[in-house]
Design an enzyme around this catalytic site. Sequence first.
Site, PDB file in Angstrom:
ATOM      1  N   ASN A 106      -4.765  -2.440 -10.773  1.00 46.83           N
ATOM      2  CA  ASN A 106      -4.654  -1.687  -9.525  1.00 46.83           C
ATOM      3  C   ASN A 106      -6.033  -1.518  -8.894  1.00 46.83           C
ATOM      4  O   ASN A 106      -7.056  -1.428  -9.584  1.00 46.83           O
ATOM      5  CB  ASN A 106      -3.931  -0.344  -9.715  1.00 46.83           C
ATOM      6  CG  ASN A 106      -4.522   0.551 -10.778  1.00 46.83           C
ATOM      7  OD1 ASN A 106      -5.146   0.084 -11.729  1.00 46.83           O
ATOM      8  ND2 ASN A 106      -4.338   1.843 -10.626  1.00 46.83           N
TER       9      ASN A 106
ATOM     10  N   GLU B 165       0.654  -4.823 -10.329  1.00 46.06           N
ATOM     11  CA  GLU B 165       1.646  -5.903 -10.205  1.00 46.06           C
ATOM     12  C   GLU B 165       1.352  -6.744  -8.964  1.00 46.06           C
ATOM     13  O   GLU B 165       1.453  -7.977  -8.997  1.00 46.06           O
ATOM     14  CB  GLU B 165       3.064  -5.326 -10.095  1.00 46.06           C
ATOM     15  CG  GLU B 165       3.517  -4.544 -11.312  1.00 46.06           C
ATOM     16  CD  GLU B 165       3.197  -3.045 -11.222  1.00 46.06           C
ATOM     17  OE1 GLU B 165       2.113  -2.701 -10.706  1.00 46.06           O
ATOM     18  OE2 GLU B 165       4.014  -2.254 -11.682  1.00 46.06           O
TER      19      GLU B 165
HETATM   20  N1  THU Z   1       0.299   1.882 -10.073  1.00 49.93           N
HETATM   21  C1  THU Z   1       0.350   0.576 -10.455  1.00 49.93           C
HETATM   22  O1  THU Z   1      -0.658  -0.132 -10.427  1.00 49.93           O
HETATM   23  N2  THU Z   1       1.526   0.089 -10.881  1.00 49.93           N
HETATM   24  C2  THU Z   1       2.670   0.816 -10.995  1.00 49.93           C
HETATM   25  O2  THU Z   1       3.698   0.273 -11.383  1.00 49.93           O
HETATM   26  C3  THU Z   1       2.682   2.232 -10.664  1.00 49.93           C
HETATM   27  C4  THU Z   1       1.432   2.766 -10.077  1.00 49.93           C
HETATM   28  C5  THU Z   1      -0.991   2.421  -9.632  1.00 49.93           C
HETATM   29  C6  THU Z   1      -1.094   2.747  -8.178  1.00 49.93           C
HETATM   30  C7  THU Z   1      -2.203   3.772  -8.177  1.00 49.93           C
HETATM   31  O3  THU Z   1      -3.452   3.083  -8.158  1.00 49.93           O
HETATM   32  C8  THU Z   1      -2.051   4.476  -9.504  1.00 49.93           C
HETATM   33  O4  THU Z   1      -1.260   3.630 -10.307  1.00 49.93           O
HETATM   34  C9  THU Z   1      -1.410   5.850  -9.417  1.00 49.93           C
HETATM   35  O5  THU Z   1      -0.227   5.781  -8.701  1.00 49.93           O
END
Ligand code: THU
Length: 134
Positions: free
Chosen positions: A45, A58
């Site tokens: 992320n 993802e």
């Molecule tokens: N996040 C992801 O990368 N994947 C997920 O499936 C759920 C949430 C990230 C987005 C944000 O940077 C952090 O987790 C908190 O929501």
Amino acid sequence: MDKKTLDALISTAKDAQKHSHAPYSGFHVGAAVLTSSSEILGGCNVESAAYPLGQCAEASAIGNMVTQGHKRITAIVIASPNDDFCFPCGGCRQKIVEFATDDVPVIMVTQQDETHTTTIGELMPHAFRASDIK
Ligand code: THU
């Protein structure tokens, strides 16, 4: 999927997770996709000071996959930063659907290497797909 492939997917997701840019949430996520040609691509992320611009792990893995010239996901792993499974958000479910059939496994892995497996069809029933655009 054989154990060697699953281990490689988990390892790629966890390696990507180490590069997560999540200074605002502190929630570091990694992901890895397996392609129809057995390539494994990772992503993390990437948050932004302009909060809504943040990108999920993802989405990064899928972007990496498409950038490398692949269009079919045959499995996806999502690595959480704690002992809970990190299920993909609604937007990411739609992004996965773009490149995956309903039977494609979605495997969540915790920091302690517990796994939970479901399918994208379970997570995103009756998905809107390219074939619906007529
Ligand atoms: N996040 C992801 O990368 N994947 C997920 O499936 C759920 C949430 C990230 C987005 C944000 O940077 C952090 O987790 C908190 O929501």
